[in-house]
Enzyme design. Structure first.
Site, short mmCIF file in Angstrom:
data_model
loop_
_atom_site.label_atom_id
_atom_site.label_comp_id
_atom_site.label_asym_id
_atom_site.label_seq_id
_atom_site.Cartn_x
_atom_site.Cartn_y
_atom_site.Cartn_z
N HIS A 15 22.70 -31.63 37.18
CA HIS A 15 21.58 -30.94 37.64
C HIS A 15 21.99 -29.34 38.32
O HIS A 15 23.08 -29.07 38.44
CB HIS A 15 20.64 -31.58 39.04
CG HIS A 15 21.56 -31.57 40.14
ND1 HIS A 15 20.80 -32.14 41.38
CD2 HIS A 15 22.71 -31.35 40.51
CE1 HIS A 15 21.72 -32.27 42.37
NE2 HIS A 15 22.76 -31.81 41.87
N CYS A 34 25.69 -26.54 44.62
CA CYS A 34 24.61 -27.33 43.85
C CYS A 34 23.68 -26.37 43.39
O CYS A 34 22.95 -26.47 42.42
CB CYS A 34 23.79 -28.38 44.40
SG CYS A 34 24.71 -29.81 44.74
N HIS A 40 26.14 -29.03 37.24
CA HIS A 40 27.33 -29.96 37.61
C HIS A 40 26.59 -31.44 37.55
O HIS A 40 25.56 -31.47 37.73
CB HIS A 40 27.90 -29.60 38.91
CG HIS A 40 26.80 -29.72 39.93
ND1 HIS A 40 25.79 -28.53 40.40
CD2 HIS A 40 26.48 -30.63 40.92
CE1 HIS A 40 24.89 -29.24 41.17
NE2 HIS A 40 25.56 -30.37 41.51
N HIS A 42 26.37 -35.65 38.69
CA HIS A 42 26.85 -36.43 39.92
C HIS A 42 26.86 -37.86 39.13
O HIS A 42 25.90 -38.03 38.32
CB HIS A 42 25.38 -36.58 40.75
CG HIS A 42 25.44 -35.38 41.64
ND1 HIS A 42 26.51 -35.18 42.88
CD2 HIS A 42 24.92 -34.29 41.99
CE1 HIS A 42 26.16 -34.12 43.37
NE2 HIS A 42 25.44 -33.35 42.67
N ASP A 80 19.68 -41.18 32.69
CA ASP A 80 21.26 -41.24 32.34
C ASP A 80 21.70 -40.23 31.18
O ASP A 80 21.05 -40.22 30.13
CB ASP A 80 21.41 -42.51 31.94
CG ASP A 80 23.21 -42.84 31.67
OD1 ASP A 80 23.77 -42.16 32.71
OD2 ASP A 80 23.49 -43.73 30.95
N HIS A 81 22.79 -39.58 31.73
CA HIS A 81 23.17 -38.32 30.72
C HIS A 81 22.35 -37.44 30.27
O HIS A 81 22.57 -36.76 29.06
CB HIS A 81 23.97 -39.21 29.53
CG HIS A 81 25.37 -39.63 29.71
ND1 HIS A 81 25.52 -40.89 30.47
CD2 HIS A 81 26.68 -39.56 29.57
CE1 HIS A 81 26.68 -41.17 30.64
NE2 HIS A 81 27.52 -40.27 30.10
N GLU A 125 23.72 -39.94 45.97
CA GLU A 125 24.20 -38.90 45.17
C GLU A 125 25.62 -38.75 45.18
O GLU A 125 26.45 -38.38 44.16
CB GLU A 125 23.33 -37.69 45.48
CG GLU A 125 23.52 -36.47 44.64
CD GLU A 125 22.94 -35.21 44.97
OE1 GLU A 125 21.79 -35.11 44.29
OE2 GLU A 125 23.14 -34.48 46.08
NI NI Z 1 24.52 -31.34 43.28
#
Ligand code: NI
Length: 136
Positions: A15, A34, A40, A42, A80-81, A125
């Site tokens: 995100h 972020c 990047h 998580h 996911d992914h 997270e």
């Molecule tokens: Ni982040």
């Protein structure tokens, strides 16, 4: 007797936290790393908790197979992914913070559960940062 059963799940996603109404400097001040324009990732850990009355016939609140299949279909397959900003409809206009992701997950799961069941979602997270949403 009211009881709560929980199921853990996991997904990875990328995100970027960014508010287009703020300047670049304000975005960086607010979201720090972020706000990275290149995104990047998580490793999200999810706990889905369901509360209600146990079924007298089965002794179950909810069949865990049903709950795990539901989480896979409505959450994992959806997130996911993925790049949340670019690939997930709900985040086209919504900043994908942990708070908003928990909210989106809750709203995807709730209609699939019987009305007699309460739902809460806990989303990690990072191992130390997590949010809870109870639909209130
Ligand atoms: Ni982040």
């Amino acid at each position: 007797m009211k009881i709560t059963v929980s199921r853990k799940a996991h997904f990875n996603a990328a995100h970027r936290l960014h508010n287009p109404l703020l300047s670049s400097e304000e975005n960086l001040d607010t979201f720090g790393k972020c706000n990275n324009p290149y995104y990047h990732g998580h490793n999200y850990e999810l706990i889905v908790s369901v509360t209600g009355e146990v079924d007298v016939k089965t002794g179950y609140l909810i069949d865990m197979k049903v709950l795990s299949d539901l989480i896979k279909r409505k959450v994992e397959d959806h997130l996911d992914h993925k790049n949340l900003n670019e690939q997930v409809e709900e985040f086209k206009e919504l900043n994908p913070t942990a708070e908003h992701i928990a909210f989106v997950i809750w709203n995807r799961l709730k209609p699939e559960l019987g009305h007699h069941l309460e739902l809460s979602v806990t989303l990690y997270e990072t191992p130390r940062n997590f949010v809870e949403y109870h639909g209130l």
